[in-house]
Design a protein around this motif. Structure first.
Motif, PDB file in Angstrom:
ATOM      1  N   LEU A 201       0.661  -1.290   0.089  1.00  0.00           N
ATOM      2  CA  LEU A 201      -0.088   0.100  -0.120  1.00  0.00           C
ATOM      3  C   LEU A 201       0.942   1.199  -0.043  1.00  0.00           C
ATOM      4  O   LEU A 201       0.584   2.261  -0.505  1.00  0.00           O
ATOM      5  CB  LEU A 201      -0.928   0.021   1.143  1.00  0.00           C
ATOM      6  CG  LEU A 201      -2.027  -1.085   1.254  1.00  0.00           C
ATOM      7  CD1 LEU A 201      -2.549  -1.109   2.634  1.00  0.00           C
ATOM      8  CD2 LEU A 201      -3.161  -0.584  -0.027  1.00  0.00           C
ATOM      9  N   ALA A 202       1.909   1.153   0.887  1.00  0.00           N
ATOM     10  CA  ALA A 202       2.841   2.498   0.685  1.00  0.00           C
ATOM     11  C   ALA A 202       3.241   2.549  -0.522  1.00  0.00           C
ATOM     12  O   ALA A 202       3.429   3.861  -0.922  1.00  0.00           O
ATOM     13  CB  ALA A 202       3.852   2.310   1.969  1.00  0.00           C
ATOM     14  N   ALA A 203       4.067   1.907  -1.203  1.00  0.00           N
ATOM     15  CA  ALA A 203       4.542   1.861  -2.427  1.00  0.00           C
ATOM     16  C   ALA A 203       3.846   2.232  -3.541  1.00  0.00           C
ATOM     17  O   ALA A 203       3.945   3.179  -4.160  1.00  0.00           O
ATOM     18  CB  ALA A 203       5.374   0.604  -2.839  1.00  0.00           C
ATOM     19  N   GLN A 204       2.505   1.700  -3.690  1.00  0.00           N
ATOM     20  CA  GLN A 204       1.654   2.261  -4.507  1.00  0.00           C
ATOM     21  C   GLN A 204       0.978   3.627  -4.459  1.00  0.00           C
ATOM     22  O   GLN A 204       0.808   4.005  -5.240  1.00  0.00           O
ATOM     23  CB  GLN A 204       0.499   1.111  -4.608  1.00  0.00           C
ATOM     24  CG  GLN A 204      -0.673   1.539  -5.645  1.00  0.00           C
ATOM     25  CD  GLN A 204      -0.081   1.257  -7.230  1.00  0.00           C
ATOM     26  OE1 GLN A 204       0.537   0.312  -7.318  1.00  0.00           O
ATOM     27  NE2 GLN A 204      -0.611   2.398  -7.828  1.00  0.00           N
ATOM     28  N   THR A 205       0.948   3.922  -3.004  1.00  0.00           N
ATOM     29  CA  THR A 205       0.537   5.141  -2.628  1.00  0.00           C
ATOM     30  C   THR A 205       1.551   6.307  -3.141  1.00  0.00           C
ATOM     31  O   THR A 205       1.067   7.089  -3.726  1.00  0.00           O
ATOM     32  CB  THR A 205       0.365   5.250  -1.320  1.00  0.00           C
ATOM     33  OG1 THR A 205      -0.714   4.459  -0.922  1.00  0.00           O
ATOM     34  CG2 THR A 205      -0.148   6.920  -0.884  1.00  0.00           C
ATOM     35  N   VAL A 206       2.854   5.922  -2.954  1.00  0.00           N
ATOM     36  CA  VAL A 206       3.921   6.870  -3.507  1.00  0.00           C
ATOM     37  C   VAL A 206       3.786   6.912  -5.178  1.00  0.00           C
ATOM     38  O   VAL A 206       3.996   8.076  -5.732  1.00  0.00           O
ATOM     39  CB  VAL A 206       5.179   6.440  -2.946  1.00  0.00           C
ATOM     40  CG1 VAL A 206       6.130   7.283  -3.683  1.00  0.00           C
ATOM     41  CG2 VAL A 206       5.253   6.706  -1.303  1.00  0.00           C
ATOM     42  N   LEU A 207       3.731   5.810  -5.735  1.00  0.00           N
ATOM     43  CA  LEU A 207       3.812   5.843  -7.114  1.00  0.00           C
ATOM     44  C   LEU A 207       2.695   6.519  -7.704  1.00  0.00           C
ATOM     45  O   LEU A 207       2.709   7.340  -8.632  1.00  0.00           O
ATOM     46  CB  LEU A 207       3.442   4.273  -7.360  1.00  0.00           C
ATOM     47  CG  LEU A 207       3.368   4.047  -9.172  1.00  0.00           C
ATOM     48  CD1 LEU A 207       4.836   4.596  -9.740  1.00  0.00           C
ATOM     49  CD2 LEU A 207       3.537   2.394  -9.475  1.00  0.00           C
ATOM     50  N   GLY A 208       1.515   6.464  -7.070  1.00  0.00           N
ATOM     51  CA  GLY A 208       0.096   7.097  -7.510  1.00  0.00           C
ATOM     52  C   GLY A 208       0.338   8.626  -7.312  1.00  0.00           C
ATOM     53  O   GLY A 208      -0.356   9.107  -8.292  1.00  0.00           O
ATOM     54  N   ALA A 209       0.825   8.934  -6.414  1.00  0.00           N
ATOM     55  CA  ALA A 209       0.608  10.423  -5.986  1.00  0.00           C
ATOM     56  C   ALA A 209       1.724  10.980  -6.909  1.00  0.00           C
ATOM     57  O   ALA A 209       1.267  12.288  -7.640  1.00  0.00           O
ATOM     58  CB  ALA A 209       1.186  10.578  -4.447  1.00  0.00           C
ATOM     59  N   ALA A 210       2.723  10.244  -7.256  1.00  0.00           N
ATOM     60  CA  ALA A 210       3.824  10.753  -8.107  1.00  0.00           C
ATOM     61  C   ALA A 210       3.370  11.068  -9.576  1.00  0.00           C
ATOM     62  O   ALA A 210       3.394  12.164 -10.170  1.00  0.00           O
ATOM     63  CB  ALA A 210       5.002  10.133  -8.127  1.00  0.00           C
ATOM     64  N   GLU A 211       2.508   9.842  -9.888  1.00  0.00           N
ATOM     65  CA  GLU A 211       1.914  10.105 -11.254  1.00  0.00           C
ATOM     66  C   GLU A 211       0.921  11.102 -11.437  1.00  0.00           C
ATOM     67  O   GLU A 211       0.692  11.748 -12.550  1.00  0.00           O
ATOM     68  CB  GLU A 211       1.027   8.652 -11.571  1.00  0.00           C
ATOM     69  CG  GLU A 211       1.037   8.364 -13.059  1.00  0.00           C
ATOM     70  CD  GLU A 211       2.176   8.213 -13.951  1.00  0.00           C
ATOM     71  OE1 GLU A 211       1.987   8.743 -15.192  1.00  0.00           O
ATOM     72  OE2 GLU A 211       3.275   7.950 -13.475  1.00  0.00           O
ATOM     73  N   MET A 212       0.073  11.437 -10.191  1.00  0.00           N
ATOM     74  CA  MET A 212      -0.882  12.613 -10.345  1.00  0.00           C
ATOM     75  C   MET A 212      -0.176  13.744 -10.511  1.00  0.00           C
ATOM     76  O   MET A 212      -0.695  14.576 -11.127  1.00  0.00           O
ATOM     77  CB  MET A 212      -1.572  12.510  -8.953  1.00  0.00           C
ATOM     78  CG  MET A 212      -2.561  11.415  -8.760  1.00  0.00           C
ATOM     79  SD  MET A 212      -4.150  11.733  -9.797  1.00  0.00           S
ATOM     80  CE  MET A 212      -5.024  13.067  -8.703  1.00  0.00           C
ATOM     81  N   VAL A 213       0.965  13.809  -9.953  1.00  0.00           N
ATOM     82  CA  VAL A 213       1.567  15.406 -10.130  1.00  0.00           C
ATOM     83  C   VAL A 213       2.024  15.463 -11.711  1.00  0.00           C
ATOM     84  O   VAL A 213       1.983  16.690 -12.120  1.00  0.00           O
ATOM     85  CB  VAL A 213       2.955  15.480  -9.259  1.00  0.00           C
ATOM     86  CG1 VAL A 213       4.062  16.617  -9.592  1.00  0.00           C
ATOM     87  CG2 VAL A 213       2.439  15.444  -7.731  1.00  0.00           C
ATOM     88  N   LEU A 214       2.702  14.446 -12.146  1.00  0.00           N
ATOM     89  CA  LEU A 214       3.143  14.451 -13.367  1.00  0.00           C
ATOM     90  C   LEU A 214       1.986  14.525 -14.394  1.00  0.00           C
ATOM     91  O   LEU A 214       2.261  15.266 -15.568  1.00  0.00           O
ATOM     92  CB  LEU A 214       4.004  13.111 -13.695  1.00  0.00           C
ATOM     93  CG  LEU A 214       5.286  13.016 -12.795  1.00  0.00           C
ATOM     94  CD1 LEU A 214       6.036  11.797 -13.190  1.00  0.00           C
ATOM     95  CD2 LEU A 214       6.426  14.212 -13.210  1.00  0.00           C
TER      96      LEU A 214
END
Length: 265
Positions: A201-214
């Motif tokens: 959950l932690a890794a996917q949350t970081v990945l998803g948040a970064a993708e939202m910014v980009l």
């Protein structure tokens, strides 16, 4: 697809990541890429993972290519450079941390030079890279470098004086993010989640948040405010981060790594 030949001096993980990315994206064919490394184990691993040939002799690789990518360890640069004769017809792309364009120009006074600072997520095609133009390099050289490094992530141009800051931010940044993921996971475990679930959950949350910014190109503060409803759980967590100095700690980490990069250079 690039027709010219590319020689990677060094056949380690980053060299294999670059070659693999070029092949997967059809930027270059395997027969256009050659690596050189004195280590038989490194050559074998490179050939197995990429399907490209690896030689023991640096000079052989340089002679066969139009673009030379310096991908050895920075401490090996002096000994490797002493064995290489590179003329003005060749482009030298250095990914060596701490080896500045001035030093590259002293070693290869006739070559066209570009310095690139990638990071380790190139191994999974998600690098954040920056490059600085050096002596004699032209627009076509810059376009080639952008094509090559866009194949393993994102790349942007900067002045060389900013590459230490790039090192402090994106070069060292994956380590900061790993600590963030680990800490989020630890928090989940503390609150009762199984370790494997918390980590995923932690890794996917970081990945998803970064993708939202980009993808949205919106400021992180705007995206943050959309998650933090009045009196809710997120604002309570954000208040705890502010009290612990989370934001200032990350700023200090980038500054410390930048200063260290300046010292090493």
């Amino acid at each position: 697809m690039i027709e010219q030949k590319i020689a990677l001096i060094g056949a380690g993980q980053m060299a294999a990541a670059l070659a693999g990315g070029w092949i997967r994206s059809k930027t270059a064919a395997p027969d256009r890429i050659l690596a050189a490394d004195p280590s038989p184990a490194a050559r074998e691993a490179f050939e197995k993972s990429t399907g490209c040939r690896a030689a023991a002799d640096n000079a052989e690789a340089v002679a066969a290519a139009e673009t030379i990518v310096l991908a050895m360890k920075p401490q090996q640069f002096a000994s490797a450079a002493a064995t290489l004769q590179i003329g003005p017809e060749k482009l030298v792309v250095s990914i060596l941390a701490g080896v500045r364009l001035q030093r590259l120009a002293e070693a290869f006074p006739q070559a066209r030079l570009i310095r690139v600072m990638p990071n380790t997520p190139a191994l999974v095609g998600q690098a954040a890279s920056a490059y600085a133009m050096g002596p004699r390099a032209g627009l076509a050289d810059a376009e080639l470098v952008e094509r090559l490094f866009a194949a393993v992530g994102r790349i942007t141009a900067v002045d060389e004086r900013l590459l230490d800051a790039v090192t402090g931010l994106s070069g060292s940044g994956p380590a900061y993010v790993y600590v963030l993921i680990e800490a989020l996971s630890d928090g989940g475990v503390r609150m009762g989640l199984p370790r494997s679930t918390a980590l995923a959950l932690a890794a996917q949350t970081v990945l998803g948040a970064a993708e939202m910014v980009l993808r949205t190109n919106e400021h992180p503060a705007v995206l943050k405010d959309r998650v933090a409803s009045p009196g809710g759980t997120t604002i309570a967590g954000l208040a705890a981060l502010e009290e612990a100095g989370f934001r200032s700690a990350l700023i200090a980490a980038v500054e410390a790594a930048t200063r260290r990069s300046e010292e090493l250079g």
